[in-house]
Design a protein around this motif. Structure first.
Motif, PDB file in Angstrom:
ATOM      1  N   HIS A 171       0.851  -1.184   0.000  1.00 60.24           N
ATOM      2  CA  HIS A 171       0.000   0.000   0.000  1.00 60.24           C
ATOM      3  C   HIS A 171       0.885   1.231   0.000  1.00 60.24           C
ATOM      4  O   HIS A 171       1.736   1.391   0.882  1.00 60.24           O
ATOM      5  N   LEU A 172       0.708   2.092  -1.003  1.00 63.25           N
ATOM      6  CA  LEU A 172       1.387   3.384  -1.062  1.00 63.25           C
ATOM      7  C   LEU A 172       0.362   4.475  -0.810  1.00 63.25           C
ATOM      8  O   LEU A 172      -0.790   4.362  -1.237  1.00 63.25           O
ATOM      9  N   SER A 173       0.761   5.553  -0.146  1.00 67.22           N
ATOM     10  CA  SER A 173      -0.147   6.696   0.038  1.00 67.22           C
ATOM     11  C   SER A 173       0.652   7.983  -0.022  1.00 67.22           C
ATOM     12  O   SER A 173       1.771   8.050   0.490  1.00 67.22           O
ATOM     13  N   TRP A 174       0.066   9.002  -0.682  1.00 62.17           N
ATOM     14  CA  TRP A 174       0.733  10.289  -0.807  1.00 62.17           C
ATOM     15  C   TRP A 174      -0.313  11.345  -1.171  1.00 62.17           C
ATOM     16  O   TRP A 174      -1.455  11.017  -1.497  1.00 62.17           O
ATOM     17  N   LEU A 175       0.062  12.603  -1.098  1.00 64.23           N
ATOM     18  CA  LEU A 175      -0.838  13.714  -1.407  1.00 64.23           C
ATOM     19  C   LEU A 175      -0.461  14.355  -2.732  1.00 64.23           C
ATOM     20  O   LEU A 175       0.724  14.522  -3.042  1.00 64.23           O
ATOM     21  N   ILE A 176      -1.483  14.722  -3.524  1.00 61.98           N
ATOM     22  CA  ILE A 176      -1.263  15.478  -4.751  1.00 61.98           C
ATOM     23  C   ILE A 176      -2.312  16.580  -4.845  1.00 61.98           C
ATOM     24  O   ILE A 176      -3.341  16.535  -4.167  1.00 61.98           O
ATOM     25  N   SER A 177      -2.051  17.566  -5.689  1.00 59.50           N
ATOM     26  CA  SER A 177      -3.029  18.622  -5.985  1.00 59.50           C
ATOM     27  C   SER A 177      -3.467  18.482  -7.431  1.00 59.50           C
ATOM     28  O   SER A 177      -2.620  18.337  -8.324  1.00 59.50           O
ATOM     29  N   ARG A 178      -4.772  18.506  -7.646  1.00 61.54           N
ATOM     30  CA  ARG A 178      -5.333  18.487  -8.993  1.00 61.54           C
ATOM     31  C   ARG A 178      -6.459  19.510  -9.044  1.00 61.54           C
ATOM     32  O   ARG A 178      -7.386  19.440  -8.232  1.00 61.54           O
ATOM     33  N   GLY A 179      -6.386  20.428  -9.992  1.00 64.80           N
ATOM     34  CA  GLY A 179      -7.362  21.507 -10.022  1.00 64.80           C
ATOM     35  C   GLY A 179      -7.250  22.293  -8.730  1.00 64.80           C
ATOM     36  O   GLY A 179      -6.152  22.685  -8.324  1.00 64.80           O
ATOM     37  N   ASP A 180      -8.356  22.510  -8.060  1.00 62.95           N
ATOM     38  CA  ASP A 180      -8.318  23.197  -6.765  1.00 62.95           C
ATOM     39  C   ASP A 180      -8.521  22.224  -5.613  1.00 62.95           C
ATOM     40  O   ASP A 180      -8.894  22.633  -4.512  1.00 62.95           O
ATOM     41  N   ARG A 181      -8.271  20.946  -5.864  1.00 65.77           N
ATOM     42  CA  ARG A 181      -8.478  19.923  -4.836  1.00 65.77           C
ATOM     43  C   ARG A 181      -7.151  19.303  -4.397  1.00 65.77           C
ATOM     44  O   ARG A 181      -6.249  19.096  -5.207  1.00 65.77           O
ATOM     45  N   VAL A 182      -7.054  18.987  -3.114  1.00 66.42           N
ATOM     46  CA  VAL A 182      -5.943  18.200  -2.581  1.00 66.42           C
ATOM     47  C   VAL A 182      -6.460  16.788  -2.375  1.00 66.42           C
ATOM     48  O   VAL A 182      -7.482  16.579  -1.718  1.00 66.42           O
ATOM     49  N   LEU A 183      -5.770  15.813  -2.957  1.00 67.61           N
ATOM     50  CA  LEU A 183      -6.218  14.430  -2.927  1.00 67.61           C
ATOM     51  C   LEU A 183      -5.233  13.565  -2.161  1.00 67.61           C
ATOM     52  O   LEU A 183      -4.014  13.681  -2.335  1.00 67.61           O
ATOM     53  N   LEU A 184      -5.771  12.698  -1.313  1.00 74.58           N
ATOM     54  CA  LEU A 184      -4.980  11.620  -0.734  1.00 74.58           C
ATOM     55  C   LEU A 184      -5.079  10.443  -1.681  1.00 74.58           C
ATOM     56  O   LEU A 184      -6.179   9.926  -1.937  1.00 74.58           O
ATOM     57  N   VAL A 185      -3.948  10.025  -2.235  1.00 72.45           N
ATOM     58  CA  VAL A 185      -3.916   8.940  -3.204  1.00 72.45           C
ATOM     59  C   VAL A 185      -3.389   7.686  -2.523  1.00 72.45           C
ATOM     60  O   VAL A 185      -2.417   7.732  -1.773  1.00 72.45           O
ATOM     61  N   GLY A 186      -4.047   6.575  -2.773  1.00 74.90           N
ATOM     62  CA  GLY A 186      -3.586   5.300  -2.255  1.00 74.90           C
ATOM     63  C   GLY A 186      -3.546   4.262  -3.361  1.00 74.90           C
ATOM     64  O   GLY A 186      -4.489   4.157  -4.158  1.00 74.90           O
ATOM     65  N   LEU A 187      -2.456   3.524  -3.440  1.00 74.08           N
ATOM     66  CA  LEU A 187      -2.337   2.437  -4.409  1.00 74.08           C
ATOM     67  C   LEU A 187      -2.180   1.127  -3.658  1.00 74.08           C
ATOM     68  O   LEU A 187      -1.295   0.984  -2.820  1.00 74.08           O
ATOM     69  N   LEU A 188      -3.057   0.177  -3.954  1.00 69.61           N
ATOM     70  CA  LEU A 188      -2.949  -1.184  -3.454  1.00 69.61           C
ATOM     71  C   LEU A 188      -2.577  -2.080  -4.624  1.00 69.61           C
ATOM     72  O   LEU A 188      -3.257  -2.092  -5.653  1.00 69.61           O
ATOM     73  N   THR A 189      -1.496  -2.836  -4.476  1.00 72.99           N
ATOM     74  CA  THR A 189      -1.007  -3.665  -5.570  1.00 72.99           C
ATOM     75  C   THR A 189      -0.178  -4.800  -5.005  1.00 72.99           C
ATOM     76  O   THR A 189       0.292  -4.736  -3.864  1.00 72.99           O
ATOM     77  N   ARG A 190       0.023  -5.834  -5.797  1.00 74.92           N
ATOM     78  CA  ARG A 190       0.882  -6.941  -5.375  1.00 74.92           C
ATOM     79  C   ARG A 190       2.296  -6.816  -5.935  1.00 74.92           C
ATOM     80  O   ARG A 190       3.104  -7.729  -5.788  1.00 74.92           O
ATOM     81  N   ARG A 191       2.608  -5.705  -6.551  1.00 76.15           N
ATOM     82  CA  ARG A 191       4.000  -5.459  -6.923  1.00 76.15           C
ATOM     83  C   ARG A 191       4.799  -5.224  -5.649  1.00 76.15           C
ATOM     84  O   ARG A 191       4.255  -4.791  -4.634  1.00 76.15           O
ATOM     85  N   GLY A 192       6.097  -5.468  -5.699  1.00 80.02           N
ATOM     86  CA  GLY A 192       6.931  -5.205  -4.536  1.00 80.02           C
ATOM     87  C   GLY A 192       6.980  -3.717  -4.233  1.00 80.02           C
ATOM     88  O   GLY A 192       6.622  -2.890  -5.080  1.00 80.02           O
ATOM     89  N   PRO A 193       7.419  -3.342  -3.019  1.00 81.21           N
ATOM     90  CA  PRO A 193       7.407  -1.916  -2.660  1.00 81.21           C
ATOM     91  C   PRO A 193       8.247  -1.053  -3.591  1.00 81.21           C
ATOM     92  O   PRO A 193       7.833   0.047  -3.959  1.00 81.21           O
ATOM     93  N   ARG A 194       9.408  -1.539  -4.001  1.00 84.44           N
ATOM     94  CA  ARG A 194      10.248  -0.742  -4.896  1.00 84.44           C
ATOM     95  C   ARG A 194       9.606  -0.629  -6.277  1.00 84.44           C
ATOM     96  O   ARG A 194       9.549   0.468  -6.856  1.00 84.44           O
TER      97      ARG A 194
END
Length: 207
Positions: A171-194
């Motif tokens: 699980h990766l999580s980070w913040l981004i800005s798109r338009g006038d919104r701040v989004l918390l983004v999360g990626l769930l995947t079975r790829r390794g962390p790197r």
């Protein structure tokens, strides 16, 4: 992109725990139906709601995985646009890379991940700092997570939370800005962390 040595070392030091499988697995508190309160929409409509291009991971589009974009619809008795404009609803987009043999309406998060799919979740952050959820946001509660399964690394000036599970889910999580919104983004995947972190960096999703 090559990750800094310090980042690669931090990822290599992670000790997988079963926090994610406890949270999303069949015996978890919330296995998570992908279609619960979500409806499928096209990318142009999603971009209009966001006010910017929708972040996606084109590298995950393969003959075995189908990209599906959905949005939390809020109250079905009112239009989503009016709920967003009134501040009654915060935008919640989801991009699912769904195995072709699975039906989106019946798919659970855990079954999608176990079959090689991935889920990219984007939640608008509350503009009121007193109501804003803490970041980095963890999938599991602190009582579930192992001491060494989670870390925060900085890549391209962006802080990214990384959590690993004994099942191979990351699980990766980070913040981004798109338009006038701040989004918390999360990626769930079975790829390794790197590999997962390189995927989002190469896809331009950190900025």
């Amino acid at each position: 992109m090559p990750l800094p040595m310090s980042v690669a070392a931090a990822l290599a030091a992670l000790v997988p725990h079963d926090a994610l499988s406890n949270a999303f697995g069949g015996r978890g508190r919330n296995p998570g139906s992908l279609s619960w309160h979500h409806e499928l929409i096209g990318e142009p409509e999603a971009a209009t709601l966001l006010g910017a291009a929708v972040p996606t991971l084109s590298f995950l589009r393969t003959p075995e995985l189908v990209e599906r974009i959905s949005v939390h619809r809020g109250l079905p008795t009112e239009s989503m646009e009016s709920q967003l404009a009134a501040g009654f609803l915060l935008l919640h987009l989801r991009v699912t890379y769904l195995p072709v043999e699975q039906t989106w309406e019946q798919a659970l998060t855990w079954s999608v991940l176990r079959r090689g799919g991935s889920v990219l979740d984007m939640r608008e952050q509350d503009p009121d700092p007193q109501r804003r959820r803490p970041w980095p946001q963890r999938v599991a509660s602190s009582r579930d997570a192992g001491s060494g399964d989670y870390t925060v690394v900085t890549v391209e000036g962006v802080e990214v939370g990384v959590q690993v599970d004994t099942s191979g889910v990351v699980h990766l999580s980070w913040l981004i800005s798109r338009g006038d919104r701040v989004l918390l983004v999360g990626l769930l995947t079975r790829r390794g962390p790197r590999a997962a972190l390189e995927l989002v960096a190469d896809g331009g999703l950190l900025g």
